[in-house]
Scaffold this motif. Structure first.
Motif, mmCIF file in Angstrom:
data_model
loop_
_atom_site.group_PDB
_atom_site.id
_atom_site.type_symbol
_atom_site.label_atom_id
_atom_site.label_comp_id
_atom_site.label_asym_id
_atom_site.label_seq_id
_atom_site.Cartn_x
_atom_site.Cartn_y
_atom_site.Cartn_z
ATOM 1 N N CYS A 40 -4.172 -60.290 47.699
ATOM 2 C CA CYS A 40 -4.543 -60.491 46.301
ATOM 3 C C CYS A 40 -6.063 -60.658 46.222
ATOM 4 O O CYS A 40 -6.772 -60.531 47.221
ATOM 5 N N LEU A 41 -6.587 -60.955 45.044
ATOM 6 C CA LEU A 41 -8.027 -61.053 44.832
ATOM 7 C C LEU A 41 -8.685 -62.061 45.766
ATOM 8 O O LEU A 41 -9.781 -61.815 46.300
ATOM 9 N N TYR A 42 -8.036 -63.179 45.984
ATOM 10 C CA TYR A 42 -8.615 -64.213 46.850
ATOM 11 C C TYR A 42 -8.905 -63.653 48.238
ATOM 12 O O TYR A 42 -9.958 -63.917 48.829
ATOM 13 N N TYR A 43 -7.983 -62.868 48.752
ATOM 14 C CA TYR A 43 -8.156 -62.303 50.092
ATOM 15 C C TYR A 43 -9.127 -61.112 50.091
ATOM 16 O O TYR A 43 -9.789 -60.847 51.101
ATOM 17 N N ASP A 44 -9.223 -60.405 48.961
ATOM 18 C CA ASP A 44 -10.233 -59.355 48.855
ATOM 19 C C ASP A 44 -11.626 -59.970 48.986
ATOM 20 O O ASP A 44 -12.506 -59.430 49.673
ATOM 21 N N LYS A 45 -11.821 -61.113 48.317
ATOM 22 C CA LYS A 45 -13.100 -61.819 48.418
ATOM 23 C C LYS A 45 -13.321 -62.322 49.850
ATOM 24 O O LYS A 45 -14.448 -62.334 50.352
ATOM 25 N N MET A 46 -12.233 -62.732 50.484
ATOM 26 C CA MET A 46 -12.336 -63.216 51.863
ATOM 27 C C MET A 46 -12.812 -62.108 52.788
ATOM 28 O O MET A 46 -13.688 -62.330 53.637
ATOM 29 N N LYS A 47 -12.237 -60.919 52.645
ATOM 30 C CA LYS A 47 -12.642 -59.802 53.507
ATOM 31 C C LYS A 47 -14.121 -59.484 53.331
ATOM 32 O O LYS A 47 -14.832 -59.197 54.303
ATOM 33 N N GLU A 48 -14.599 -59.557 52.097
ATOM 34 C CA GLU A 48 -16.019 -59.318 51.847
ATOM 35 C C GLU A 48 -16.874 -60.393 52.505
ATOM 36 O O GLU A 48 -17.918 -60.097 53.099
ATOM 37 N N ALA A 49 -16.438 -61.638 52.387
ATOM 38 C CA ALA A 49 -17.225 -62.751 52.915
ATOM 39 C C ALA A 49 -17.290 -62.747 54.440
ATOM 40 O O ALA A 49 -18.323 -63.073 55.024
ATOM 41 N N LEU A 50 -16.201 -62.373 55.076
ATOM 42 C CA LEU A 50 -16.155 -62.412 56.538
ATOM 43 C C LEU A 50 -16.797 -61.178 57.172
ATOM 44 O O LEU A 50 -17.230 -61.229 58.323
ATOM 45 N N GLY A 51 -16.836 -60.093 56.435
ATOM 46 C CA GLY A 51 -17.557 -58.903 56.885
ATOM 47 C C GLY A 51 -17.094 -58.367 58.232
ATOM 48 O O GLY A 51 -15.900 -58.308 58.534
ATOM 49 N N ASP A 52 -18.064 -58.001 59.070
ATOM 50 C CA ASP A 52 -17.768 -57.355 60.346
ATOM 51 C C ASP A 52 -17.100 -58.276 61.359
ATOM 52 O O ASP A 52 -16.553 -57.798 62.360
ATOM 53 N N LYS A 53 -17.164 -59.578 61.124
ATOM 54 C CA LYS A 53 -16.523 -60.504 62.069
ATOM 55 C C LYS A 53 -15.002 -60.381 62.024
ATOM 56 O O LYS A 53 -14.320 -60.683 62.999
ATOM 57 N N LEU A 54 -14.469 -59.961 60.881
ATOM 58 C CA LEU A 54 -13.022 -59.822 60.719
ATOM 59 C C LEU A 54 -12.568 -58.513 61.348
ATOM 60 O O LEU A 54 -12.838 -57.428 60.833
ATOM 61 N N LYS A 55 -11.850 -58.616 62.461
ATOM 62 C CA LYS A 55 -11.405 -57.430 63.190
ATOM 63 C C LYS A 55 -9.923 -57.133 62.998
ATOM 64 O O LYS A 55 -9.460 -56.031 63.318
ATOM 65 N N GLY A 56 -9.163 -58.114 62.517
ATOM 66 C CA GLY A 56 -7.737 -57.897 62.317
ATOM 67 C C GLY A 56 -7.216 -58.792 61.216
ATOM 68 O O GLY A 56 -7.535 -59.983 61.179
ATOM 69 N N LEU A 57 -6.444 -58.211 60.280
ATOM 70 C CA LEU A 57 -5.886 -58.977 59.164
ATOM 71 C C LEU A 57 -4.539 -58.384 58.804
ATOM 72 O O LEU A 57 -4.407 -57.173 58.606
ATOM 73 N N ARG A 58 -3.526 -59.232 58.752
ATOM 74 C CA ARG A 58 -2.203 -58.769 58.342
ATOM 75 C C ARG A 58 -1.579 -59.792 57.392
ATOM 76 O O ARG A 58 -1.859 -60.994 57.481
ATOM 77 N N PHE A 59 -0.766 -59.304 56.465
ATOM 78 C CA PHE A 59 -0.051 -60.162 55.532
ATOM 79 C C PHE A 59 1.445 -59.933 55.684
ATOM 80 O O PHE A 59 1.904 -58.802 55.825
ATOM 81 N N GLU A 60 2.191 -61.015 55.640
ATOM 82 C CA GLU A 60 3.658 -60.923 55.677
ATOM 83 C C GLU A 60 4.223 -62.247 55.177
ATOM 84 O O GLU A 60 3.886 -63.314 55.705
ATOM 85 N N LYS A 61 5.061 -62.183 54.171
ATOM 86 C CA LYS A 61 5.726 -63.388 53.678
ATOM 87 C C LYS A 61 6.808 -63.778 54.676
ATOM 88 O O LYS A 61 7.776 -63.038 54.893
ATOM 89 N N PHE A 62 6.638 -64.936 55.289
ATOM 90 C CA PHE A 62 7.576 -65.347 56.334
ATOM 91 C C PHE A 62 8.869 -65.873 55.729
ATOM 92 O O PHE A 62 8.873 -66.606 54.737
ATOM 93 N N GLN A 63 9.962 -65.513 56.374
ATOM 94 C CA GLN A 63 11.278 -66.029 56.007
ATOM 95 C C GLN A 63 11.968 -66.551 57.263
ATOM 96 O O GLN A 63 11.898 -65.923 58.325
ATOM 97 N N ILE A 64 12.616 -67.699 57.148
ATOM 98 C CA ILE A 64 13.357 -68.241 58.279
ATOM 99 C C ILE A 64 14.499 -67.285 58.632
ATOM 100 O O ILE A 64 15.205 -66.797 57.744
ATOM 101 N N PRO A 65 14.681 -66.980 59.916
ATOM 102 C CA PRO A 65 15.797 -66.105 60.300
ATOM 103 C C PRO A 65 17.129 -66.626 59.770
ATOM 104 O O PRO A 65 17.371 -67.843 59.744
ATOM 105 N N GLU A 66 17.988 -65.706 59.322
ATOM 106 C CA GLU A 66 19.264 -66.105 58.712
ATOM 107 C C GLU A 66 20.138 -66.906 59.667
ATOM 108 O O GLU A 66 20.924 -67.751 59.243
ATOM 109 N N ASN A 67 20.005 -66.638 60.971
ATOM 110 C CA ASN A 67 20.872 -67.324 61.937
ATOM 111 C C ASN A 67 20.249 -68.625 62.460
ATOM 112 O O ASN A 67 20.772 -69.223 63.403
ATOM 113 N N PHE A 68 19.138 -69.053 61.849
ATOM 114 C CA PHE A 68 18.495 -70.298 62.282
ATOM 115 C C PHE A 68 19.051 -71.464 61.469
ATOM 116 O O PHE A 68 18.954 -71.496 60.241
#
Length: 260
Positions: A40-68
Motif C-alpha cells: 500500500c502507500l505506506y510501503y511505497d514510501k518505505m521503498k523510496e526511503a530505503l532506496g538501494d539498501k533494500l534488496k528484497g521485499l515480499r508481502f504475504e498475509k499470514f494465516q495459521i495453518p488449518e491443522n495447527f
C-alpha cells in the motif's frame, strides 16, 4: 564486511527507526524484508526511503495453518508469534539467495540504536542482545517428549541477534521447530515469542552469547496492528489506525518521541 539485515512481520515505524539506523552507519548493509501485510502507500514510501539498501521485499498475509491447534495456557498471541517465525525464515531465504554475506542480522523496523555493535560472528553461535525483559524458557526434551522443568535457559532475543550463515539459518528455522514440536506435544507447546526462539536455538545445539547494547523500540510500533492484543497498551501510544487510509499516513510519519 557484507551484512544482510533481516526484518520480519511488521515494518511499522521504519521512518523513525530503521532509516536512521541505516543512515547513521557506514557499514555495507543489504536489507531484506518479509512483511505480514499487503502492499500500500505506506510501503511505497518505505521503498523510496530505503532506496538501494533494500534488496528484497515480499508481502504475504499470514494465516495459521488449518491443522495447527494449541491448548497450552502459556501460549501468547500464536498468530503473531507464528507470523514472526515464518517471516524470519522467508527474509533469511531472500538474503541467502541474493548473495553471500559475512554476517546476517535480525532486527526490527521500529528498533533504534545509536550505533550498531561490532559484528564478530563465531561458528555455530547466535549473538543475542540482552532483551529489555529478561526471563527464561523451559526447553523441549525429545527423549521424554515433554517440556523439561529442570532445564531452563535465558531468553534469546527476538528483536536483535546476529550470526554467520549456518548459525542464522538454524535461528531462522524456528517456525518449523514450533510447528513440529507443537504436533509432538499434541498442542501442548508454549507458543511465545522468546520462548520458541530460545528453545529452537538450543534444540539446534547453537551456542548463545549475550551482549549488552543500547536500543529502544518506538512506542507507536503497534499503530497499524488490527488483531486483538491481550497485553496492556503502550503508554502514550496512538490508537490503531488503518494503514491503507492515505489520509492518516501523516500520523505515521510523526517524529520519534522516545529518544532521550
Amino acid at each position: 564486511m557484507k551484512i544482510a539485515m533481516l526484518i520480519s512481520g511488521r515494518a511499522t515505524r521504519y521512518e523513525v527507526a530503521l532509516t536512521r539506523v541505516l543512515n547513521e552507519t557506514e557499514l555495507d548493509i543489504h536489507l531484506f524484508m518479509s512483511i505480514n501485510d499487503e502492499s500500500c502507500l505506506y510501503y511505497d514510501k518505505m521503498k523510496e526511503a530505503l532506496g538501494d539498501k533494500l534488496k528484497g521485499l515480499r508481502f504475504e498475509k499470514f494465516q495459521i495453518p488449518e491443522n495447527f491447534h494449541n491448548k497450552n495456557p502459556n501460549t501468547t498471541m500464536p498468530k503473531n508469534v507464528l507470523s514472526m517465525l515464518y517471516n524470519d525464515n522467508r527474509a533469511f531465504n531472500m538474503a541467502s539467495s541474493y548473495s553471500d554475506y559475512d554476517v546476517y542480522v535480525k532486527s526490527r523496523a521500529d528498533l533504534y540504536t545509536p550505533s550498531l555493535p561490532d559484528f564478530t560472528p563465531k561458528e555455530n553461535t547466535i549473538h543475542s542482545i540482552i532483551p529489555h525483559v529478561q526471563s527464561s524458557a523451559f526447553l523441549y526434551d525429545k527423549v521424554t517428549n515433554k517440556m523439561s522443568e529442570d532445564n531452563r535457559k535465558p531468553w534469546v532475543s527476538d528483536a536483535f541477534v546476529y550470526g554467520d550463515y549456518d548459525s542464522m539459518k538454524k535461528y531462522c528455522s524456528a517456525y518449523e521447530h514450533c510447528i513440529s514440536t507443537n504436533l509432538s506435544l499434541d498442542g501442548g507447546y508454549p507458543v511465545h515469542f522468546e520462548t520458541v526462539i530460545t528453545d529452537n536455538c538450543h534444540a539446534r545445539e547453537l551456542n548463545v552469547e549475550f551482549f549488552d547494547h543500547p536500543y529502544q523500540l518506538d512506542k507507536n510500533r503497534k499503530m497499524f496492528d488490527t488483531d486483538p492484543d491481550p497485553r496492556s497498551p503502550i503508554p502514550g501510544s496512538v490508537a490503531p489506525i488503518d494503514i491503507k487510509k492515505s489520509k492518516e499516513i501523516d500520523i505515521a510519519f510523526s517524529p520519534w518521541e522516545d529518544k532521550k
